[in-house]
Design a protein around this motif. Structure first.
Motif, PDB file in Angstrom:
ATOM      1  N   GLU A  45      -2.740  -2.456   0.654  1.00 26.03           N
ATOM      2  CA  GLU A  45      -1.663  -3.265   1.247  1.00 26.03           C
ATOM      3  C   GLU A  45      -1.754  -4.716   0.761  1.00 26.03           C
ATOM      4  O   GLU A  45      -0.742  -5.349   0.463  1.00 26.03           O
ATOM      5  CB  GLU A  45      -1.788  -3.209   2.780  1.00 26.03           C
ATOM      6  CG  GLU A  45      -0.555  -3.744   3.489  1.00 26.03           C
ATOM      7  CD  GLU A  45      -0.735  -3.791   5.001  1.00 26.03           C
ATOM      8  OE1 GLU A  45      -0.087  -4.646   5.621  1.00 26.03           O
ATOM      9  OE2 GLU A  45      -1.537  -2.995   5.547  1.00 26.03           O
ATOM     10  N   ARG A  46      -2.996  -5.210   0.672  1.00 26.39           N
ATOM     11  CA  ARG A  46      -3.179  -6.591   0.184  1.00 26.39           C
ATOM     12  C   ARG A  46      -2.665  -6.724  -1.254  1.00 26.39           C
ATOM     13  O   ARG A  46      -1.958  -7.673  -1.593  1.00 26.39           O
ATOM     14  CB  ARG A  46      -4.653  -7.010   0.257  1.00 26.39           C
ATOM     15  CG  ARG A  46      -4.825  -8.502  -0.077  1.00 26.39           C
ATOM     16  CD  ARG A  46      -6.281  -8.928  -0.204  1.00 26.39           C
ATOM     17  NE  ARG A  46      -7.062  -8.432   0.922  1.00 26.39           N
ATOM     18  CZ  ARG A  46      -8.288  -7.919   0.820  1.00 26.39           C
ATOM     19  NH1 ARG A  46      -8.882  -7.830  -0.370  1.00 26.39           N
ATOM     20  NH2 ARG A  46      -8.928  -7.485   1.875  1.00 26.39           N
ATOM     21  N   LEU A  47      -3.001  -5.748  -2.096  1.00 28.06           N
ATOM     22  CA  LEU A  47      -2.543  -5.772  -3.491  1.00 28.06           C
ATOM     23  C   LEU A  47      -1.011  -5.742  -3.545  1.00 28.06           C
ATOM     24  O   LEU A  47      -0.396  -6.471  -4.325  1.00 28.06           O
ATOM     25  CB  LEU A  47      -3.130  -4.573  -4.257  1.00 28.06           C
ATOM     26  CG  LEU A  47      -2.694  -4.433  -5.723  1.00 28.06           C
ATOM     27  CD1 LEU A  47      -3.109  -5.651  -6.548  1.00 28.06           C
ATOM     28  CD2 LEU A  47      -3.280  -3.159  -6.334  1.00 28.06           C
ATOM     29  N   ALA A  48      -0.403  -4.901  -2.703  1.00 27.39           N
ATOM     30  CA  ALA A  48       1.062  -4.780  -2.686  1.00 27.39           C
ATOM     31  C   ALA A  48       1.717  -6.115  -2.337  1.00 27.39           C
ATOM     32  O   ALA A  48       2.679  -6.535  -2.988  1.00 27.39           O
ATOM     33  CB  ALA A  48       1.486  -3.701  -1.690  1.00 27.39           C
ATOM     34  N   ILE A  49       1.180  -6.813  -1.330  1.00 30.64           N
ATOM     35  CA  ILE A  49       1.791  -8.084  -0.901  1.00 30.64           C
ATOM     36  C   ILE A  49       1.441  -9.221  -1.862  1.00 30.64           C
ATOM     37  O   ILE A  49       2.290 -10.028  -2.227  1.00 30.64           O
ATOM     38  CB  ILE A  49       1.397  -8.409   0.552  1.00 30.64           C
ATOM     39  CG1 ILE A  49       2.134  -7.433   1.476  1.00 30.64           C
ATOM     40  CG2 ILE A  49       1.746  -9.850   0.913  1.00 30.64           C
ATOM     41  CD1 ILE A  49       1.800  -7.533   2.929  1.00 30.64           C
ATOM     42  N   GLU A  50       0.196  -9.236  -2.307  1.00 29.99           N
ATOM     43  CA  GLU A  50      -0.267 -10.307  -3.200  1.00 29.99           C
ATOM     44  C   GLU A  50       0.477 -10.292  -4.537  1.00 29.99           C
ATOM     45  O   GLU A  50       0.718 -11.333  -5.137  1.00 29.99           O
ATOM     46  CB  GLU A  50      -1.773 -10.109  -3.458  1.00 29.99           C
ATOM     47  CG  GLU A  50      -2.491 -11.368  -3.842  1.00 29.99           C
ATOM     48  CD  GLU A  50      -4.009 -11.167  -3.833  1.00 29.99           C
ATOM     49  OE1 GLU A  50      -4.690 -12.093  -4.266  1.00 29.99           O
ATOM     50  OE2 GLU A  50      -4.499 -10.104  -3.418  1.00 29.99           O
ATOM     51  N   THR A  51       0.854  -9.092  -5.000  1.00 30.03           N
ATOM     52  CA  THR A  51       1.589  -8.992  -6.275  1.00 30.03           C
ATOM     53  C   THR A  51       3.053  -8.626  -6.048  1.00 30.03           C
ATOM     54  O   THR A  51       3.798  -8.404  -6.996  1.00 30.03           O
ATOM     55  CB  THR A  51       0.957  -7.931  -7.201  1.00 30.03           C
ATOM     56  OG1 THR A  51       1.047  -6.655  -6.552  1.00 30.03           O
ATOM     57  CG2 THR A  51      -0.490  -8.256  -7.522  1.00 30.03           C
ATOM     58  N   SER A  52       3.440  -8.538  -4.773  1.00 27.11           N
ATOM     59  CA  SER A  52       4.824  -8.299  -4.397  1.00 27.11           C
ATOM     60  C   SER A  52       5.414  -7.034  -5.022  1.00 27.11           C
ATOM     61  O   SER A  52       6.349  -7.071  -5.807  1.00 27.11           O
ATOM     62  CB  SER A  52       5.663  -9.519  -4.782  1.00 27.11           C
ATOM     63  OG  SER A  52       6.722  -9.682  -3.887  1.00 27.11           O
ATOM     64  N   HIS A  53       4.820  -5.892  -4.665  1.00 25.56           N
ATOM     65  CA  HIS A  53       5.336  -4.574  -5.045  1.00 25.56           C
ATOM     66  C   HIS A  53       5.489  -3.732  -3.779  1.00 25.56           C
ATOM     67  O   HIS A  53       4.711  -3.904  -2.839  1.00 25.56           O
ATOM     68  CB  HIS A  53       4.366  -3.853  -5.995  1.00 25.56           C
ATOM     69  CG  HIS A  53       4.402  -4.373  -7.393  1.00 25.56           C
ATOM     70  ND1 HIS A  53       3.847  -5.588  -7.749  1.00 25.56           N
ATOM     71  CD2 HIS A  53       4.920  -3.844  -8.538  1.00 25.56           C
ATOM     72  CE1 HIS A  53       4.029  -5.788  -9.047  1.00 25.56           C
ATOM     73  NE2 HIS A  53       4.686  -4.754  -9.549  1.00 25.56           N
ATOM     74  N   PRO A  54       6.439  -2.789  -3.758  1.00 27.18           N
ATOM     75  CA  PRO A  54       6.554  -1.912  -2.581  1.00 27.18           C
ATOM     76  C   PRO A  54       5.254  -1.135  -2.360  1.00 27.18           C
ATOM     77  O   PRO A  54       4.632  -0.678  -3.331  1.00 27.18           O
ATOM     78  CB  PRO A  54       7.679  -0.950  -2.958  1.00 27.18           C
ATOM     79  CG  PRO A  54       8.390  -1.576  -4.093  1.00 27.18           C
ATOM     80  CD  PRO A  54       7.411  -2.466  -4.794  1.00 27.18           C
TER      81      PRO A  54
END
Length: 448
Positions: free
Chosen positions: A142-151
């Motif tokens: 989830e952190r990776l998704a938000i940090e790199t802005s991907h669904p």
């Protein structure tokens, strides 16, 4: 003038969000309509792409500062806040106070006093307290998704397919703005000659990293040059240039490009064939087929014959076993080109992939009979999704026993691609961080 730019940016972002409009097409139309100055076009492009590219990250930054929640705001207000936070976080050349002042003015213009006060309060609080940290997100995916802005669903899917480390690199690389690369028209000149010609028009360029036909533009607007207008070059990413080479079409052959618009690969194939032989470029949409004709005319290529047709219904146009070479650059999710078209990642849903896969199989199955025995078929996509790529190839070969992997594919690809661990017999995946080019998949088949 820059005042107008931010207002225009809000308008464009609103249309993209509401109407699922494509950012690149909408930006071009907007630039033509608004007659912005050149430096403002650069800023507009950066604001629009940057805000779309980092959407979820910007919402994460904003959430603690919007009391009733972002979802309660009108669309334009949420977009204005995202746009402003993007500038505060990522654009050093714009002073913070100018960003806040501008946002408040736009809010006054579009809304009422209460909204402009709220916008002012949120942005000043962010200035004062700083942006929230990603460390508060405990789940690493989830952190990776938000940090790199991907669904989140997409990041989970990639982690399953590629592992966490590789997925991190894919996500990070799609935030890096792409280079402008052009393909040299070998019929007219060599890359060295074109670089020299461009230098006379104040364009700095160098040879590409991956494709022997590529030139990377380092500064200047190549589209306004005589070199471009006179057909010495075509805009194309380096990964995409490998597809035409992979086909191995020679002068005098009969070739089909089954999903051809807007014509980048068709024109590349024609150049390699020295404009001699027969090349049919088929696409479903008439307006897109016109783009192929325009490209061919600009490049001085007379051998391309265009047809408007669904590739799954070619029996009224061609006889079976007509072609020496067939290219199927299939419709796909486009997840290899997120850095160029950031709206792709927000527009697609996981369930769309099954529908896309079905179309890919249908096209492969319908087009395969038109290949001569001993001929070569290349299947390519601009996605990195294994279901659309390796899985589609496996399924096709399972059902079509007259086709096998083409192991000679490696002879027509650059050494550095073949040497990578991602090359397997007759097919290769290129991830965006491998060579700082688009994510692509290329597979070759031989008909027994």
């Amino acid at each position: 003038m820059t005042k107008q730019v931010r207002e225009v940016a809000v308008e464009v972002l609103l249309q993209i969000e509401k109407n699922q409009a494509y950012s690149n097409l909408l930006l071009n139309q907007t630039v033509n309509r608004t007659k912005l100055e050149r430096r403002d076009i650069g800023l507009l492009t950066e604001l629009v792409y940057g805000t779309i590219q980092r959407r979820d990250m910007l919402d994460f930054f904003l959430t603690p500062f919007v009391k009733k929640g972002l979802h309660t705001l009108e669309d334009w207000v949420r977009i204005l806040l995202r746009l402003s936070v993007y500038q505060l976080a990522y654009l050093d050349r714009v002073p913070d106070r100018a960003v806040v002042h501008e946002a408040v003015n736009i809010a006054k213009k579009r809304g009422h006093k209460g909204i402009s006060g709220m916008v002012n309060g949120v942005l000043r609080s962010i200035q004062r307290e700083g942006l929230p940290t990603f460390e508060t997100i405990t789940d690493p995916i989830e952190r990776l998704a938000i940090e790199t802005s991907h669904p989140l669903w997409l990041v989970k899917r990639w982690v399953e397919q590629y592992g966490f480390e590789e997925t991190t690199l894919i996500c990070q690389s799609s935030l890096i703005p792409p280079s402008v690369t052009v393909r040299v028209n070998r019929i007219k000149a060599t890359p060295e000659e074109v670089i020299e010609k461009l230098a006379h028009e104040d364009i700095t360029a160098r040879k590409g990293e991956l494709s022997e036909d590529a030139i990377v533009i380092e500064s200047g607007n190549v589209f306004e040059t005589a070199v471009f207008k006179d057909g010495f070059v075509t805009v194309q990413d380096e990964s995409s240039m490998l597809v035409g080479r992979a086909l191995g079409a020679l002068s005098g052959m009969s070739v089909l490009d089954a999903c051809a618009a807007p014509g980048g690969k068709s024109t590349h194939i024609a150049e390699q064939m020295d404009n001699m032989g027969r090349l049919f470029s088929v696409d479903l949409h008439e307006h897109k087929v016109k783009l192929i004709v325009e490209q061919a005319n600009r490049l001085g290529l007379s051998m391309i014959e265009t047809k408007v047709s669904d590739s799954r219904k070619l029996d009224t146009i061609f006889e079976k076993e007509t072609f020496d070479r067939i290219l199927i650059d299939a419709p796909c999710s486009g997840f290899g080109v997120i850095r160029r078209k950031p709206d792709i990642k927000w527009a697609k849903r996981e369930k769309d992939i099954d529908a896309i896969k079905r179309i890919q199989q249908e096209i492969l199955t319908a087009v395969a009979p038109y290949l001569k025995k001993g001929g070569t078929l290349v299947y390519s996509t601009c996605t990195v999704d294994k279901d659309e790529n390796e899985e589609t190839v496996r399924e096709f070969l399972t059902k079509h026993h007259d086709f096998v992997h083409d192991d000679t594919l490696q002879e027509r690809l650059p050494e550095k691609v073949v040497a990578s661990s991602r090359y397997q017999s007759g097919m290769v995946t290129i991830l965006p961080h491998d060579f700082q080019s688009d994510g692509f998949f290329i597979a070759g088949f031989k008909k027994k």
